[in-house]
Enzyme design. Structure first.
Site, PDB file in Angstrom:
ATOM      1  N   SER A 192       0.795  -1.222   0.000  1.00 15.79           N
ATOM      2  CA  SER A 192       0.000   0.000   0.000  1.00 15.79           C
ATOM      3  C   SER A 192       0.832   1.279   0.000  1.00 15.79           C
ATOM      4  CB  SER A 192      -0.960  -0.001   1.181  1.00 15.79           C
ATOM      5  OG  SER A 192      -0.227  -0.019   2.384  1.00 15.79           O
ATOM      6  N   HIS A 220      -6.290  -4.367   0.131  1.00 15.12           N
ATOM      7  CA  HIS A 220      -6.392  -3.289  -0.858  1.00 15.12           C
ATOM      8  C   HIS A 220      -6.837  -3.807  -2.228  1.00 15.12           C
ATOM      9  CE1 HIS A 220      -4.891   0.259   1.271  1.00 15.12           C
ATOM     10  NE2 HIS A 220      -4.101  -0.566   1.915  1.00 15.12           N
ATOM     11  N   LYS A 250     -12.388  -1.256   3.701  1.00  9.00           N
ATOM     12  CA  LYS A 250     -11.868  -0.472   2.579  1.00  9.00           C
ATOM     13  C   LYS A 250     -12.914  -0.447   1.456  1.00  9.00           C
ATOM     14  CE  LYS A 250      -7.111  -0.647   4.051  1.00  9.00           C
ATOM     15  NZ  LYS A 250      -6.227  -1.643   4.607  1.00  9.00           N
TER      16      LYS A 250
HETATM   17  C1  LIG Z   1      -5.908  -2.012   6.030  1.00 12.65           C
HETATM   18  C2  LIG Z   1      -5.141  -3.278   6.104  1.00 12.65           C
HETATM   19  C3  LIG Z   1      -5.285  -4.175   7.172  1.00 12.65           C
HETATM   20  C4  LIG Z   1      -6.126  -3.840   8.375  1.00 12.65           C
HETATM   21  O1  LIG Z   1      -7.469  -3.910   8.082  1.00 12.65           O
HETATM   22  P1  LIG Z   1      -8.538  -3.521   9.214  1.00 12.65           P
HETATM   23  O2  LIG Z   1      -9.752  -4.284   8.855  1.00 12.65           O
HETATM   24  O3  LIG Z   1      -8.693  -2.043   9.148  1.00 12.65           O
HETATM   25  O4  LIG Z   1      -7.952  -3.959  10.514  1.00 12.65           O
HETATM   26  C5  LIG Z   1      -4.611  -5.375   7.129  1.00 12.65           C
HETATM   27  N1  LIG Z   1      -3.813  -5.684   6.089  1.00 12.65           N
HETATM   28  C6  LIG Z   1      -3.615  -4.837   5.061  1.00 12.65           C
HETATM   29  C7  LIG Z   1      -2.728  -5.241   3.937  1.00 12.65           C
HETATM   30  C8  LIG Z   1      -4.264  -3.611   5.033  1.00 12.65           C
HETATM   31  O5  LIG Z   1      -4.070  -2.778   4.018  1.00 12.65           O
END
Ligand SMILES: *Cc1c(COP(=O)(O)O)cnc(C)c1O
Length: 405
Positions: A192, A220, A250
Site C-alpha cells: 500500500s 487493498h 476499505k
Molecule cells: C488495512 C489493512 C489491514 C487492516 O485492516 P482492518 O480491517 O482495518 O484492521 C490489514 N492488512 C492490510 C494489507 C491492510 O491494508
C-alpha cells in the site's frame, strides 16, 4: 478527577518529552476531524470554520462508504436484529447474517469457507499462531502490513523475512527451511505504500517448488482488482492461493470487519483456535448486512471498477506527462514521489490549501529519501475532480520546483 500518583506523573513527564521528540522530527501524526460522510468530497472541521476538500486519501475505492443502499441495509438490520451480539461467536454471538457473509466471502475468493473477525488486523493476528508451531516456518515479505508482522511475532514458527518482491531471496529462504513441517509464505496482494501488485504467479511457483502454502492479504485488492473484483489472484488470471485475508473496512463499504477465507478444515480450526475470534465480540450484524450489500454491488456494478481504473490511468498519464515520478502500476494507489521529506510535507500543505486532501509519507514509514504524496483514486470522484487534482499537483509541483517549469 483523582490526583495522579507520583508514578503516573513520572510516566506523563516521560511521554510528554517523547511526544515533543516526535513533533520535532516531523513524525507526529495530526488528525483532521471530518464533519461529513467519507466520500469523494469531505468537510473537515477547522478552528475558523469548515473546509471542503477533494479527497485523495481514503480507501473508499468504490465510493460505497456513504452509499444509500448500504446505509439502508444497515438501518434495516439495526431495526430487525438490534445493535450487537454482546457475545463472542461460540457462546451466543453467531448470527445468521455472519454465516451468510462468510459463505459469500468464500465464494468471492474461490475458497471453501471463510471466518469473520472484528478487523483484518485481528484476522492476521490470529491465523499464524493457530496454524504454525515451532516445527514450522513462515516467510514474510519485508513490506507486509503491520498486522502480519505482529501476527507472526505471536507464533513460534521459524521466521524468515525476504526483501520486497525478491523471489530469489524467497527461494533461498525456502530452501534453507526445507526440514520444516509446514512452510507458509505470506504476502500483501497490494503493497500500500508503493501501489505495487504482488507477483503472485512467481510467488506461487516458488511455493510449489518447495511445498509451501501461500497466504495473500488482499485488503487493498478485494472489490478492486480482477475482472469480478475478487482480488489479486484473479487479477493475475486465477493464481491458486491457499488462504486469503481481507477487510470490510476499505472497498467493501469502509465500516469495519475482517476475514480469512480458506479450506473448510483451516476455517474450522481457526474457529477453535484463533484468539481474536474466540475472545473478542462478534461483528455487529448490521455491519455484516452492509458487507453483503457491498458484495452485491461489487458483482452487479463492474462500471465502478472501470471508472476507478480510468481515473487511475488519467491521473497517472497526466502527472507523468507533467514530469512527476510515480511509483507502482495497475492499482488506484498512486504515490507521487517527492524525495525530500520537508518538501513532501510542504507539498501536502499547499495541496490542502488548494482544497485537495492527500497525505505526505516520509521515513520511517517509507525508506529515507523516498518521501511521497500517496494518492488513492475512488469511483466517487468525477472526471472533473480528477482534472482538478491534476491541475493542483502541477501548480504545486512548479511552485516547489518538483517538476520543471
Ligand atoms: C488495512 C489493512 C489491514 C487492516 O485492516 P482492518 O480491517 O482495518 O484492521 C490489514 N492488512 C492490510 C494489507 C491492510 O491494508
Amino acid at each position: 478527577m483523582t490526583t495522579p500518583s507520583p508514578q503516573s506523573q513520572s510516566l506523563d513527564h516521560a511521554l510528554a518529552a517523547a511526544l515533543d521528540t516526535l513533533r520535532e522530527a516531523g513524525l507526529f501524526k495530526e488528525e483532521h476531524p471530518l464533519v461529513s460522510p467519507q466520500s469523494g468530497h469531505v468537510t473537515i472541521a477547522e478552528p475558523c470554520g469548515n473546509r471542503q476538500l477533494l479527497n485523495l486519501c481514503a480507501n473508499n475505492y468504490l465510493g460505497l462508504a456513504d452509499d444509500p443502499r448500504l446505509i439502508e441495509a444497515a438501518r434495516n438490520a439495526l431495526d430487525r436484529h438490534g445493535l450487537g451480539m454482546a457475545s463472542v461467536r461460540f457462546i451466543c454471538g453467531t448470527h445468521e447474517l455472519h454465516r451468510r457473509l462468510e459463505t459469500r466471502l468464500a465464494a468471492l475468493t474461490g475458497q471453501q469457507d471463510a471466518i469473520l473477525f472484528p478487523s483484518c488486523f485481528d484476522a492476521n493476528a490470529g491465523i499464524f499462531e493457530a496454524l504454525l508451531g515451532p516445527e514450522d516456518a513462515v516467510f514474510s515479505d519485508a513490506l507486509n502490513h503491520a498486522s502480519i508482522i505482529d501476527g507472526i511475532r505471536l507464533c513460534k514458527a521459524q521466521r524468515h523475512r525476504y526483501p520486497n518482491g525478491d523471489i530469489a531471496a524467497l527461494d533461498a529462504a525456502l530452501a534453507e527451511a526445507k526440514d520444516a513441517r509446514r512452510k507458509l509464505v505470506v504476502t500483501d496482494g497490494v503493497f500500500s505504500m508503493d501501489g505495487v501488485i504482488a507477483d503472485l504467479p512467481a510467488i506461487r511457483a516458488m511455493c510449489d517448488r518447495h511445498g509451501a502454502l501461500l497466504m495473500v492479504d488482499d485488503s487493498h485488492a478485494t472489490g478492486v482488482l480482477g475482472p469480478d473484483g475478487s482480488g489479486t489472484a484473479a487479477h493475475h488470471g486465477g493464481v491458486p492461493v491457499d488462504m486469503v485475508s481481507g477487510t470490510l473496512g476499505k472497498a467493501l463499504g469502509g465500516a469495519a470487519g475482517g476475514y480469512i477465507a480458506g479450506s473448510a478444515s483451516v476455517i474450522a480450526w481457526l474457529r477453535q483456535k484463533a484468539r481474536p475470534y474466540l475472545f473478542s465480540n462478534a461483528l455487529p450484524p448490521a455491519l455484516a448486512a452492509t458487507a453483503l450489500c457491498a458484495l452485491d454491488i461489487v458483482a452487479q456494478e463492474p462500471e465502478r471498477r472501470a471508472r476507478l481504473g480510468s481515473h487511475a490511468a488519467r491521473f497517472r498519464a497526466a502527472l507523468t506527462k507533467a514530469g512527476f515520478t510515480l511509483a507502482g502500476s495497475g492499482h488506484p494507489i498512486i504515490p507521487v514521489m517527492i524525495g525530500d521529506a520537508p518538501v513532501a510535507g510542504q507539498f501536502a500543505e499547499k495541496l490542502y490549501r488548494a482544497g485537495i486532501y492527500a497525505v505526505a509519507f516520509s521515513a520511517p514509514v517509507v525508506p529515507p529519501g523516498q518521501a511521497r504524496i500517496r494518492t488513492q483514486m475512488s469511483s466517487a470522484l468525477s472526471d472533473a475532480d480528477v482534472d482538478r487534482a491534476i491541475a493542483a499537483f502541477i501548480q504545486v509541483g512548479h511552485e516547489l520546483g518538483v517538476i520543471p517549469a
